[in-house]
Design an enzyme around this catalytic site. Structure first.
Site, PDB file in Angstrom:
ATOM      1  N   SER A  25       0.808  -1.216   0.000  1.00  0.00           N
ATOM      2  CA  SER A  25       0.000   0.000   0.000  1.00  0.00           C
ATOM      3  C   SER A  25       0.845   1.272   0.000  1.00  0.00           C
ATOM      4  O   SER A  25       0.372   2.326  -0.424  1.00  0.00           O
ATOM      5  CB  SER A  25      -0.931   0.010   1.208  1.00  0.00           C
ATOM      6  OG  SER A  25      -0.197  -0.068   2.419  1.00  0.00           O
TER       7      SER A  25
ATOM      8  N   GLY B 184      -1.871  -4.454   1.206  1.00  0.00           N
ATOM      9  CA  GLY B 184      -1.939  -5.682   1.978  1.00  0.00           C
ATOM     10  C   GLY B 184      -0.990  -6.765   1.553  1.00  0.00           C
ATOM     11  O   GLY B 184      -0.903  -7.806   2.209  1.00  0.00           O
TER      12      GLY B 184
ATOM     13  N   ASN C 168       4.374  -5.694   5.518  1.00  0.00           N
ATOM     14  CA  ASN C 168       3.232  -6.454   6.021  1.00  0.00           C
ATOM     15  C   ASN C 168       3.659  -7.767   6.669  1.00  0.00           C
ATOM     16  O   ASN C 168       2.976  -8.263   7.570  1.00  0.00           O
ATOM     17  CB  ASN C 168       2.231  -6.716   4.890  1.00  0.00           C
ATOM     18  CG  ASN C 168       1.432  -5.469   4.554  1.00  0.00           C
ATOM     19  OD1 ASN C 168       0.986  -4.748   5.432  1.00  0.00           O
ATOM     20  ND2 ASN C 168       1.283  -5.196   3.271  1.00  0.00           N
TER      21      ASN C 168
ATOM     22  N   ASP D 297      -4.204   7.681   9.805  1.00  0.00           N
ATOM     23  CA  ASP D 297      -3.937   6.358  10.367  1.00  0.00           C
ATOM     24  C   ASP D 297      -2.539   6.252  10.970  1.00  0.00           C
ATOM     25  O   ASP D 297      -2.214   5.292  11.659  1.00  0.00           O
ATOM     26  CB  ASP D 297      -4.163   5.251   9.333  1.00  0.00           C
ATOM     27  CG  ASP D 297      -3.234   5.343   8.120  1.00  0.00           C
ATOM     28  OD1 ASP D 297      -2.273   6.149   8.138  1.00  0.00           O
ATOM     29  OD2 ASP D 297      -3.465   4.604   7.150  1.00  0.00           O
TER      30      ASP D 297
ATOM     31  N   HIS E 132       0.418   5.505   6.744  1.00  0.00           N
ATOM     32  CA  HIS E 132       0.704   5.805   5.343  1.00  0.00           C
ATOM     33  C   HIS E 132       0.993   7.284   5.148  1.00  0.00           C
ATOM     34  O   HIS E 132       0.384   8.129   5.803  1.00  0.00           O
ATOM     35  CB  HIS E 132      -0.483   5.403   4.468  1.00  0.00           C
ATOM     36  CG  HIS E 132      -0.847   3.961   4.550  1.00  0.00           C
ATOM     37  ND1 HIS E 132      -1.730   3.479   5.484  1.00  0.00           N
ATOM     38  CD2 HIS E 132      -0.424   2.896   3.840  1.00  0.00           C
ATOM     39  CE1 HIS E 132      -1.856   2.172   5.336  1.00  0.00           C
ATOM     40  NE2 HIS E 132      -1.061   1.797   4.349  1.00  0.00           N
TER      41      HIS E 132
END
Length: 247
Positions: free
Chosen positions: A72, A109, A140, A221, A224
């Site tokens: 991402s 993801g 991830n 968040d 990012h």
């Protein structure tokens, strides 16, 4: 092998931000605002707002072809069209006088295992072998506590494939969140410099260097980068890409 030197940063703040990464993976599912400049994607895959793409509008029109394969952080998570890392990298390189097209093969993801599975597909979806692959996977894996040995094996296999095809690589690294403990960090963090050295790939040690410590450069968040954060990432990585292409 060329690498970028990380500038000093606030260690406590960096550790705090990296700890937040454990609360959520890097985009567990693809965002509707992920950038669409990827193999097989259409304009409907992303918002029509945002910044225009400068330079060639297709791989066939470019003298230099770059594949940006990642998660991402590459895909343009929750950014408008044209604001993701691959698109901004293309704009920066075009501004430097290059006739280059950067294909966005970022998938939110994705683990290193998922990237390994789709590497051949991504390459086969291009009109020719790319001149360079910018590779950024493994974040991830770390967030999910996957054994670093598996991450290393997957990235090793991908770099071997690219080496066999004689494709140059810029590897963008990640750091383990401190909550995973020193043993995990000692196994995970060396993966990127070790493999870059083994395969003579250019290395940018930490993709979010100088960004993750500044809340004004991050999305809400805390994981990012926002559009301004992507701009800083590109400003720092673009010279590494240019250097790798020149070798």
């Amino acid at each position: 092998m060329k690498s970028s030197t990380l500038k000093p940063y606030s260690v406590p703040l960096l550790l705090c931000q990296l700890s937040l990464l454990l609360l959520s993976a890097c985009g567990p599912s693809a965002s509707t605002n992920d950038s669409a400049n990827r193999p097989g994607a259409s304009a409907e895959d992303a918002s029509t707002s945002g910044k225009p793409l400068t330079g060639p509008q297709s791989p066939e029109a470019a003298d230099t072809l770059i594949l940006a394969l990642g998660d991402s952080l590459y895909a343009g998570y929750n950014l408008d069209r044209g604001e993701g890392f691959p698109e901004e990298l293309q704009n920066a390189l075009v501004a430097d006088g290059m006739n280059v097209f950067v294909v966005n093969a970022g998938v939110s993801g994705d683990t290193s295992a998922a990237g390994r599975q789709r590497l051949d597909y991504a390459l086969e979806g291009l009109p020719r072998n790319p001149d360079l692959v910018v590779l950024g996977l493994g974040g991830n894996d770390m967030l999910r506590g996957i054994e670093p040995e598996q991450t290393r094996a997957n990235l090793d296999a991908m770099l071997k494939t690219l080496s066999d095809r004689k494709i140059k690589v810029v590897l963008t690294g990640m750091l383990a969140a401190p909550n995973l403990g020193p043993e995990y960090a000692d196994a995970f963090n060396p993966i990127f410099p070790d493999l870059a050295k083994q395969y003579d790939a250019a290395l940018y040690p930490f993709f979010l260097d100088g960004v993750v410590t500044d809340s004004e450069l991050m999305l809400e968040d805390g994981i990012h980068p926002n559009a301004e954060g992507v701009d800083l990432v590109v400003e720092k990585i673009a010279p590494v890409v240019t250097g790798a292409l020149a070798e």
